[in-house]
Design a protein around this motif. Sequence first.
Motif, short mmCIF file in Angstrom:
data_model
loop_
_atom_site.label_atom_id
_atom_site.label_comp_id
_atom_site.label_asym_id
_atom_site.label_seq_id
_atom_site.Cartn_x
_atom_site.Cartn_y
_atom_site.Cartn_z
N VAL A 141 16.68 -3.40 -6.87
CA VAL A 141 15.91 -2.45 -7.61
C VAL A 141 14.21 -2.88 -7.50
N ASN A 142 13.57 -2.12 -7.01
CA ASN A 142 12.08 -2.43 -7.00
C ASN A 142 11.45 -2.39 -8.75
N PRO A 143 11.06 -3.38 -9.06
CA PRO A 143 10.57 -3.63 -10.53
C PRO A 143 9.08 -3.05 -10.52
N LEU A 144 8.39 -2.87 -9.49
CA LEU A 144 7.06 -2.62 -9.70
C LEU A 144 6.57 -1.36 -10.09
N ASP A 145 7.34 -0.42 -9.94
CA ASP A 145 6.94 0.86 -10.38
C ASP A 145 7.62 1.15 -11.82
N LYS A 146 8.15 0.24 -12.60
CA LYS A 146 8.90 0.81 -13.81
C LYS A 146 8.30 -0.12 -14.73
#
Length: 194
Positions: A141-146
Amino acid sequence: MPDTLILASASPRRRHLLEQARLRFAVEPAQVEEHEDPASDPRETVLHNARIKAAEVSARLPDALVLGSDTVVALDDEVLHKPADMDEARAMLRRLSGRTHTVFTSVCLLGPGIDECHAVTSAVTFKPLDEAAIGRYFSLVNPLDKAGAYGIQEGKEMIIAGLEGSLNNVMGLPTEFLLALLDRLHLLDTLRLT
């Protein structure tokens, strides 16, 4: 009476949730600067941000029914916004590890004769996470947009121990609440896809 809901957001998650709810909608992202002070009251933050999004689009489309929304993760009354980088994302998951936090999502509907803004909460409990578990999660999961550096829609079995409240609320739009609100306003039948 508007027959289409205008989503004042470019969020793919909110778009997906509206599609799942079988609502007729169009997307018109708001051009606003969101309030992101971590020390602010989380409920007031999401209500403020949803209202300014809906109001900006409503000013451009005064005859439309506009939906503004905002989601924040709050731990001990501190708002965890989207992390600036991977170091901040790791620090956020370390703080959430083994603890319960609150997710606040606002629903703001503005239109002719309509001004409804509400905040919905869900409680999310994380499993205890070590550095290896955080690394495995970030490989998926890419955490940077959450907000809070995680998304509950993918990989939740790796990090989530429990949830109280609406899963859709944690994903970014409490559709159960939205549908009930539209029904109360006698708009659901008009906006529902047949």
